[in-house]
Design an enzyme around this catalytic site. Structure first.
Site, PDB file in Angstrom:
ATOM      1  CG  ASN A 146      -3.161   4.138  15.434  1.00  0.00           C
ATOM      2  OD1 ASN A 146      -2.710   3.855  16.544  1.00  0.00           O
ATOM      3  ND2 ASN A 146      -3.910   3.290  14.752  1.00  0.00           N
ATOM      4  CG  ASP A 148      -0.985   1.190   4.986  1.00  0.00           C
ATOM      5  OD1 ASP A 148      -0.432   1.252   6.098  1.00  0.00           O
ATOM      6  OD2 ASP A 148      -1.635   0.201   4.601  1.00  0.00           O
ATOM      7  CG  ASN A 187      -2.037  -0.963   1.177  1.00  0.00           C
ATOM      8  OD1 ASN A 187      -2.352  -1.481   0.114  1.00  0.00           O
ATOM      9  ND2 ASN A 187      -2.631  -1.240   2.315  1.00  0.00           N
TER      10      ASN A 187
HETATM   11  N1  LIG Z   1     -12.616  10.887   8.890  1.00  0.00           N
HETATM   12  C1  LIG Z   1     -11.521  11.342   8.311  1.00  0.00           C
HETATM   13  N2  LIG Z   1     -11.558  12.425   7.529  1.00  0.00           N
HETATM   14  C2  LIG Z   1     -10.453  12.903   6.923  1.00  0.00           C
HETATM   15  N3  LIG Z   1      -9.241  12.353   7.032  1.00  0.00           N
HETATM   16  C3  LIG Z   1      -9.137  11.258   7.805  1.00  0.00           C
HETATM   17  C4  LIG Z   1     -10.256  10.694   8.486  1.00  0.00           C
HETATM   18  N4  LIG Z   1      -9.818   9.599   9.156  1.00  0.00           N
HETATM   19  C5  LIG Z   1      -8.502   9.505   8.924  1.00  0.00           C
HETATM   20  N5  LIG Z   1      -8.077  10.493   8.107  1.00  0.00           N
HETATM   21  C6  LIG Z   1      -6.707  10.748   7.643  1.00  0.00           C
HETATM   22  O1  LIG Z   1      -5.973   9.554   7.668  1.00  0.00           O
HETATM   23  C7  LIG Z   1      -4.837   9.678   8.527  1.00  0.00           C
HETATM   24  C8  LIG Z   1      -4.590   8.363   9.208  1.00  0.00           C
HETATM   25  O2  LIG Z   1      -5.736   8.022   9.964  1.00  0.00           O
HETATM   26  P1  LIG Z   1      -5.703   7.105  11.257  1.00  0.00           P
HETATM   27  O3  LIG Z   1      -5.055   7.824  12.378  1.00  0.00           O
HETATM   28  O4  LIG Z   1      -7.096   6.639  11.473  1.00  0.00           O
HETATM   29  O5  LIG Z   1      -4.743   5.925  10.774  1.00  0.00           O
HETATM   30  P2  LIG Z   1      -4.698   4.405  11.243  1.00  0.00           P
HETATM   31  O6  LIG Z   1      -5.384   4.268  12.575  1.00  0.00           O
HETATM   32  O7  LIG Z   1      -3.306   3.979  11.147  1.00  0.00           O
HETATM   33  O8  LIG Z   1      -5.582   3.695  10.146  1.00  0.00           O
HETATM   34  P3  LIG Z   1      -5.389   2.272   9.461  1.00  0.00           P
HETATM   35  O9  LIG Z   1      -4.408   1.508  10.310  1.00  0.00           O
HETATM   36  O10 LIG Z   1      -6.773   1.720   9.479  1.00  0.00           O
HETATM   37  O11 LIG Z   1      -4.893   2.550   8.102  1.00  0.00           O
HETATM   38  C9  LIG Z   1      -5.158  10.820   9.451  1.00  0.00           C
HETATM   39  O12 LIG Z   1      -3.966  11.465   9.881  1.00  0.00           O
HETATM   40  C10 LIG Z   1      -6.011  11.728   8.564  1.00  0.00           C
HETATM   41  O13 LIG Z   1      -5.204  12.562   7.793  1.00  0.00           O
HETATM   42 MG   LIG Z   2      -2.496   2.044  10.887  1.00  0.00          MG
END
Ligand SMILES: Nc1ncnc2c1ncn2[C@@H]1O[C@H](COP(=O)(O)OP(=O)(O)OP(=O)(O)O)[C@@H](O)[C@H]1O
Ligand SMILES: [Mg+2]
Length: 334
Positions: free
Chosen positions: A195, A257, A52
Site C-alpha cells: 500500500n 488481501d 484471505n
Molecule cells: N473507501 C474505499 N472505497 C472503495 N474501495 C476501497 C476503499 N478503501 C480501499 N478500497 C479498495 O481496497 C484496495 C486496497 O486498499 P488499501 O490500500 O487500503 O489496502 P491496505 O492498506 O493494504 O489494507 P489492509 O492492509 O487493511 O487490508 C484499494 O486499492 C481499493 O480498491
Molecule cells: Mg495491507
C-alpha cells in the site's frame, strides 16, 4: 494457471467490554495489574493473509494451493476453506502449537487491549516448497505473503532455486524486516504488492530508489485505499485505476488481501494490467462492505455491478467474460 499462496493463517477473537478500561486502571495502583473483564459478544473471524487471499482466489475459481502452518484446532477452518475452493495440501499442522490468534477486547470508548499469539505460524519455516511442488503439482506462481519472516525468506529463496515465478507481498511484516531481508524478498519478483505507506517503508528499508525497485521487479502495484491503485513497470508503463465509488465502509479488514486475489485471478485468466487492477478494486469493494475478511460472496453479479459502476459497461463486460461464473480450475479443493 495454478497459484500457491504462502503466508499467515490465523483467527481473530474479538470481544466487547461494556465498560471503560480506564475505570479499572487506577493511577498509583499499576505496579501489580491483575484485571479480568467480563466481556460480551465473542466473535471469531477467519483471517490470516494467506488464507484471505486463497479464499478470494478460491471464490473466483482458481483452486489455489494454501501454504502455511496451523495447529490441530484448524479442522473447522480447513473445512470452510475447502468449501470455498482452496486446496489446503500445503498446510503444515503443528503437533505442539495452536493456530495463530489475534485476541482483542474493545471497551465502550473504543479503547482496545489486544495480543497476538503467533503459535504454529513460527513453524511455517519448516515447510519445504521443493517437497510440496515435486509431485507434478508445480505452481505457476507463488505469492509470498506476511508470515514468519524465516518462512518468507525461505520460500522466496526456494522459488528462485526452483525457477518458479513469485509475487512479493511483505505488507505489515516490512516493519520488522531489515534492509537485506526486504531486498531478498523483493528482488526478482514478478509482482510486488504494497500500500502507499508500505511503498515508502520499502524504499527506506531497501535504500533503493523507486526506479531501482522497478528495475528489479516485473510490476509494482501500490494500493491507495479509497483512491484505488497504481501499477508501474520499469519500462515506463504506469496505470492508475480509481476505486469503486460510493462503497459503504463497514469493515476494511482484509481489503488489501482481496485486492491481491482479484488482481492475480485476472492475470491468471490472461487479462492485462489495467483490467487486472480493476478486478482487484472490484473484489476489495465487496470486502469493505461486509464485516470480516472472508464474509463476502463475490458473485459474478456483484463484481459486474462494481466494475460497471467504476469503469463502465464495456470494461466490465471485458473482465466478466474472462471470469466464468462458478467454474473452478486448477484443483477441486480436495
Ligand atoms: N473507501 C474505499 N472505497 C472503495 N474501495 C476501497 C476503499 N478503501 C480501499 N478500497 C479498495 O481496497 C484496495 C486496497 O486498499 P488499501 O490500500 O487500503 O489496502 P491496505 O492498506 O493494504 O489494507 P489492509 O492492509 O487493511 O487490508 C484499494 O486499492 C481499493 O480498491
Ligand atoms: Mg495491507
Amino acid at each position: 494457471m495454478r497459484i500457491a499462496v504462502s503466508g499467515s493463517i490465523a483467527t481473530d477473537h474479538l470481544t466487547v467490554f461494556p465498560g471503560r478500561f480506564t475505570d479499572q486502571l487506577i493511577p498509583g495502583q499499576l505496579d501489580h495489574v491483575s484485571l479480568s473483564f467480563l466481556v460480551d459478544d465473542l466473535e471469531v473471524r477467519r483471517g490470516g493473509v494467506a488464507a484471505n487471499i486463497a479464499f478470494g482466489l478460491g471464490g473466483l475459481g482458481l483452486g489455489p494451493l494454501l501454504i502455511g502452518a496451523v495447529g490441530t484446532d484448524f479442522g473447522p477452518y480447513e473445512v470452510w476453506l475447502k468449501e470455498h475452493g482452496v486446496d489446503t495440501g500445503g498446510v503444515l499442522v503443528s503437533g505442539e502449537r495452536q493456530t495463530a490468534r489475534f485476541m482483542c477486547t474493545t471497551d465502550q470508548d473504543a479503547n482496545q487491549i489486544a495480543s497476538f499469539y503467533a503459535g504454529a505460524m513460527t513453524e511455517a519455516r519448516d515447510i519445504d516448497l521443493a517437497a510440496l511442488v515435486g509431485d507434478g503439482t508445480r505452481p505457476d506462481l507463488v505469492l509470498v505473503a506476511p508470515n514468519d519472516p524465516e518462512a518468507m525468506l525461505r520460500h522466496t529463496r526456494q522459488c528462485r532455486e526452483l525457477g518458479i515465478p513469485f509475487a512479493a507481498d511483505p505488507s505489515q511484516q516490512l516493519a520488522r524486516l531489515d534492509g537485506p531481508q526486504v531486498r531478498a524478498l523483493v528482488d526478482g519478483a514478478r509482482w510486488l504488492f504494497t500500500n502507499e505507506y508500505e511503498a515508502a517503508l520499502l524504499l527506506e528499508r531497501t535504500g533503493w530508489t523507486r526506479d531501482e525497485v522497478l528495475d528489479r521487479v516485473g510490476t509494482w502495484i501500490t494500493t491507495l485505499g479509497g483512491e484505488g491503485a497504481h501499477a508501474a513497470r520499469g519500462d515506463g508503463t504506469s496505470v492508475r485505476v480509481p476505486a469503486v465509488p460510493d462503497v459503504p465502509v463497514t469493515d476494511p479488514t482484509g481489503v488489501g488481501d482481496a485486492f491481491r486475489a482479484g488482481f492475480l485471478a485476472a492475470t491468471a485468466r490472461g487479462l492485462a494490467l489495467t483490467a487486472a487492477t480493476r478486478l482487484g478494486c472490484a473484489l476489495a469493494a465487496e470486502v469493505i462492505r461486509t464485516v470480516g475478511s472472508q464474509s463476502y460472496d463475490a458473485t459474478p453479479e456483484r463484481l459486474l455491478a462494481n466494475l460497471t459502476a467504476a469503469y463502465g459497461t464495456e470494461a466490465a463486460a471485458e473482465i466478466a467474460t474472462r471470469l466464468p461464473a462458478g467454474t473452478r480450475e486448477g484443483g477441486d479443493g480436495s
